[in-house]
Design a protein around this motif. Structure first.
Motif, PDB file in Angstrom:
ATOM      1  N   ARG A  30     -15.831 -27.608  -5.977  1.00  0.00           N
ATOM      2  CA  ARG A  30     -14.952 -27.877  -5.134  1.00  0.00           C
ATOM      3  C   ARG A  30     -13.689 -28.406  -5.664  1.00  0.00           C
ATOM      4  N   ILE A  31     -13.752 -29.299  -6.552  1.00  0.00           N
ATOM      5  CA  ILE A  31     -12.500 -29.853  -7.463  1.00  0.00           C
ATOM      6  C   ILE A  31     -11.937 -28.654  -7.886  1.00  0.00           C
ATOM      7  N   ASN A  32     -12.261 -27.697  -8.536  1.00  0.00           N
ATOM      8  CA  ASN A  32     -11.606 -26.572  -9.300  1.00  0.00           C
ATOM      9  C   ASN A  32     -10.881 -25.742  -8.181  1.00  0.00           C
ATOM     10  N   GLN A  33     -11.384 -25.638  -7.009  1.00  0.00           N
ATOM     11  CA  GLN A  33     -11.132 -24.751  -5.943  1.00  0.00           C
ATOM     12  C   GLN A  33      -9.745 -25.480  -5.443  1.00  0.00           C
ATOM     13  N   ALA A  34      -9.905 -26.843  -5.204  1.00  0.00           N
ATOM     14  CA  ALA A  34      -8.657 -27.684  -4.857  1.00  0.00           C
ATOM     15  C   ALA A  34      -7.458 -27.636  -5.778  1.00  0.00           C
ATOM     16  N   ILE A  35      -7.895 -27.722  -7.159  1.00  0.00           N
ATOM     17  CA  ILE A  35      -6.493 -27.263  -8.313  1.00  0.00           C
ATOM     18  C   ILE A  35      -6.038 -26.214  -7.906  1.00  0.00           C
ATOM     19  N   ALA A  36      -6.805 -25.148  -7.909  1.00  0.00           N
ATOM     20  CA  ALA A  36      -6.206 -23.999  -7.711  1.00  0.00           C
ATOM     21  C   ALA A  36      -5.511 -23.849  -6.474  1.00  0.00           C
ATOM     22  N   ASP A  37      -5.696 -24.138  -5.408  1.00  0.00           N
ATOM     23  CA  ASP A  37      -5.077 -24.401  -4.061  1.00  0.00           C
ATOM     24  C   ASP A  37      -3.826 -25.336  -4.147  1.00  0.00           C
ATOM     25  N   GLY A  38      -3.762 -26.385  -5.040  1.00  0.00           N
ATOM     26  CA  GLY A  38      -2.707 -27.242  -5.139  1.00  0.00           C
ATOM     27  C   GLY A  38      -2.865 -28.352  -3.957  1.00  0.00           C
ATOM     28  N   ARG A  39      -4.166 -28.605  -3.748  1.00  0.00           N
ATOM     29  CA  ARG A  39      -4.607 -29.677  -2.778  1.00  0.00           C
ATOM     30  C   ARG A  39      -4.983 -30.978  -3.355  1.00  0.00           C
ATOM     31  N   THR A  40      -4.712 -31.982  -2.695  1.00  0.00           N
ATOM     32  CA  THR A  40      -5.570 -33.250  -3.425  1.00  0.00           C
ATOM     33  C   THR A  40      -6.815 -33.304  -2.650  1.00  0.00           C
ATOM     34  N   PRO A  99      -2.520 -25.363 -19.494  1.00  0.00           N
ATOM     35  CA  PRO A  99      -3.666 -25.949 -18.592  1.00  0.00           C
ATOM     36  C   PRO A  99      -4.097 -27.126 -19.519  1.00  0.00           C
ATOM     37  N   SER A 100      -4.423 -27.974 -18.834  1.00  0.00           N
ATOM     38  CA  SER A 100      -4.722 -29.391 -19.570  1.00  0.00           C
ATOM     39  C   SER A 100      -5.248 -30.080 -18.499  1.00  0.00           C
ATOM     40  N   ILE A 101      -6.266 -31.081 -19.050  1.00  0.00           N
ATOM     41  CA  ILE A 101      -6.634 -32.175 -18.166  1.00  0.00           C
ATOM     42  C   ILE A 101      -5.743 -33.398 -18.126  1.00  0.00           C
ATOM     43  N   ARG A 102      -4.742 -33.358 -18.949  1.00  0.00           N
ATOM     44  CA  ARG A 102      -3.678 -34.365 -18.739  1.00  0.00           C
ATOM     45  C   ARG A 102      -3.072 -34.083 -17.293  1.00  0.00           C
ATOM     46  N   ASP A 103      -2.842 -32.969 -16.830  1.00  0.00           N
ATOM     47  CA  ASP A 103      -2.013 -32.724 -15.724  1.00  0.00           C
ATOM     48  C   ASP A 103      -3.059 -33.145 -14.417  1.00  0.00           C
ATOM     49  N   MET A 104      -4.359 -33.641 -14.520  1.00  0.00           N
ATOM     50  CA  MET A 104      -4.891 -34.149 -13.511  1.00  0.00           C
ATOM     51  C   MET A 104      -4.748 -35.705 -13.151  1.00  0.00           C
ATOM     52  N   LEU A 110      -5.587 -39.057 -11.181  1.00  0.00           N
ATOM     53  CA  LEU A 110      -6.457 -39.864 -10.355  1.00  0.00           C
ATOM     54  C   LEU A 110      -5.771 -40.932  -9.851  1.00  0.00           C
ATOM     55  N   GLU A 111      -5.773 -41.268  -8.559  1.00  0.00           N
ATOM     56  CA  GLU A 111      -5.096 -42.481  -7.907  1.00  0.00           C
ATOM     57  C   GLU A 111      -6.258 -42.690  -7.099  1.00  0.00           C
ATOM     58  N   GLY A 112      -6.884 -43.914  -7.578  1.00  0.00           N
ATOM     59  CA  GLY A 112      -8.302 -44.542  -6.844  1.00  0.00           C
ATOM     60  C   GLY A 112      -9.364 -43.306  -7.053  1.00  0.00           C
ATOM     61  N   PHE A 113      -9.494 -42.686  -5.910  1.00  0.00           N
ATOM     62  CA  PHE A 113     -10.763 -41.758  -5.780  1.00  0.00           C
ATOM     63  C   PHE A 113     -10.067 -40.256  -5.652  1.00  0.00           C
ATOM     64  N   HIS A 114      -8.822 -40.473  -5.623  1.00  0.00           N
ATOM     65  CA  HIS A 114      -8.133 -39.152  -5.060  1.00  0.00           C
ATOM     66  C   HIS A 114      -7.480 -38.483  -6.400  1.00  0.00           C
ATOM     67  N   LEU A 115      -7.729 -37.166  -6.491  1.00  0.00           N
ATOM     68  CA  LEU A 115      -7.425 -36.373  -7.615  1.00  0.00           C
ATOM     69  C   LEU A 115      -6.427 -34.925  -7.201  1.00  0.00           C
ATOM     70  N   SER A 116      -5.484 -34.941  -8.003  1.00  0.00           N
ATOM     71  CA  SER A 116      -4.485 -34.170  -7.753  1.00  0.00           C
ATOM     72  C   SER A 116      -3.930 -33.502  -8.920  1.00  0.00           C
ATOM     73  N   CYS A 117      -3.651 -32.338  -8.856  1.00  0.00           N
ATOM     74  CA  CYS A 117      -2.896 -31.574 -10.195  1.00  0.00           C
ATOM     75  C   CYS A 117      -1.980 -30.724  -9.768  1.00  0.00           C
ATOM     76  N   ASP A 118      -0.836 -30.805 -10.434  1.00  0.00           N
ATOM     77  CA  ASP A 118       0.365 -29.993 -10.088  1.00  0.00           C
ATOM     78  C   ASP A 118       0.457 -28.692 -10.949  1.00  0.00           C
ATOM     79  N   ASN A 119      -0.737 -28.315 -11.867  1.00  0.00           N
ATOM     80  CA  ASN A 119      -0.535 -27.145 -12.515  1.00  0.00           C
ATOM     81  C   ASN A 119      -1.964 -26.292 -12.236  1.00  0.00           C
TER      82      ASN A 119
END
Length: 353
Positions: A85-95, A157-162, A164-173
């Motif tokens: 689910r996390i990886n799908q959210a990253i691909a979709d550009g969702r938090t 691609p890198s984990i550095r782009d991910m 975390l703000e509290g429990f919320h994860l976002s990625c702009d890549n």
């Protein structure tokens, strides 16, 4: 640094718990040895506990079996589940609200990646996928086209782009994709050791395909661990482990294929998008398995010229590296611990770590 492949875990066929049993010395009647096998992370996991009765040992086995099954499902990068689910959210550009089953592993992976200068980088799942190393049954196949590798690497691609703000994860890549194959096994073993200690077990070893953590001793004797020779199935060296230590090895022999006479292994250098060059295997000792697991991959990629610097940054005190020419690199502390089982022509001893 190899299973029904939910992860890029390193699968070592030889030198598992059997080595520890055969080399560890005998047990007294007052300290019975209980041995169990279970399947997790796509490899055979082995548990040996000392000094408890069969009922308590059986309860430990059943608890670890349930825990490992939960972790396996939670951290599967390519099947439906929390990490999926996390990886799908990253691909979709969702938090996304990071699932509690993944959040601690994500946080510690970010820190270990930073310390390794991102040679260990769980954010390169798409590169792993591009090479086909995520497949359960790895068959010989054509490697990716150079232009496809270069196009993906150019997106960094890198984990550095991910973030975390509290429990919320976002990625702009959206090129990023999490794959905990180079750290999840170690993290799982650490959680298993915690469980055993909670149950009052003080002498045990948890082994995942040759990567392990041992606590206490084996009936008063050190656990004797065999390190595989990367040139074949023989034993390269022995280590004695007692107290609380993890031993992890990353090798180019663990998961690989050959295509048109060229050899390709699964340890991808994030900088090039291709299998790392120059190293055959790296063995790391460390108090916790999570760090040892990540460091074995990072030092493999760093190679003979840069392993020392990266080891210092990651706080690693014991390293054995064998390059593809058969040269051996160690720090002095590891030299004192290791018992070579074959003649070695070239040994390079570093400055102390």
């Amino acid at each position: 640094m190899n299973h029904p492949r939910p992860y890029r875990f390193r699968f070592v066929i030889v030198l598992g718990m059997l080595s520890a049993i055969l080399l560890g010395g005998g047990c007294s009647r007052q300290l019975p040895s209980q041995y169990f096998r279970l399947l997790a992370f796509g490899t055979i996991m082995e548990l040996e506990v000392i000094g408890v009765d069969r009922q308590k040992a059986q309860a430990a086995y059943q608890t670890l079996q349930q825990d490992f099954q939960f972790m396996h499902k939670a951290w599967h990068a390519w099947d439906p589940g929390p990490l999926g689910r996390i990886n799908q959210a990253i691909a979709d550009g969702r938090t996304i609200a990071a699932p509690p089953s993944v959040l601690p592993l994500l946080r510690i992976s970010q820190e270990l990646a930073r310390k390794s200068d991102y040679l260990f980088d769980p954010g390169i799942g798409r590169l792993v996928e591009l090479w086909g190393f995520h497949n359960s049954d790895l068959e010989p196949h054509a490697p990716p086209r150079d232009e496809d590798i270069e196009a993906l690497v150019a997106r960094h691609p890198s984990i550095r782009d991910m973030k975390l703000e509290g429990f919320h994860l976002s990625c702009d890549n959206p090129a990023g994709k999490l794959d905990f194959g180079a750290v999840g096994k170690g993290y799982g073993i650490d959680r298993a050791i915690e469980r055993l200690r909670e149950m009052g077990i003080t002498d045990a070893i948890v082994n995942a395909g040759g990567d392990l953590r041992a606590i206490g001793s084996r009936a008063g004797n050190p656990w004797r661990i065999a390190i595989r020779d990367p040139d074949g199935g023989s034993i390269f060296a022995l280590l004695s482990v007692s107290g609380d230590e993890a031993v992890f090895t990353s090798g180019n022999y663990e998961r690989n294929f050959t295509w048109k006479g060229k050899f390709y292994h699964h340890i991808i250098d994030p900088r090039t998008g291709r299998p790392a060059v120059g190293t055959a295997s790296v063995t790391v000792l460390h108090p916790d398995a999570t760090t040892a697991d990540a460091a074995a991959t990072a030092l493999f990629i760093a190679g003979p010229d840069d392993w020392y610097r990266v080891a210092r940054q990651m706080g690693i005190k014991y390293v054995l590296l064998i390059d593809t020419e058969g040269m051996v690199y160690m720090n002095p502390a590891m030299q004192k611990r290791i018992e070579l089982q074959k003649p070695v022509q070239d040994i390079h001893i570093s400055e102390p770590l």
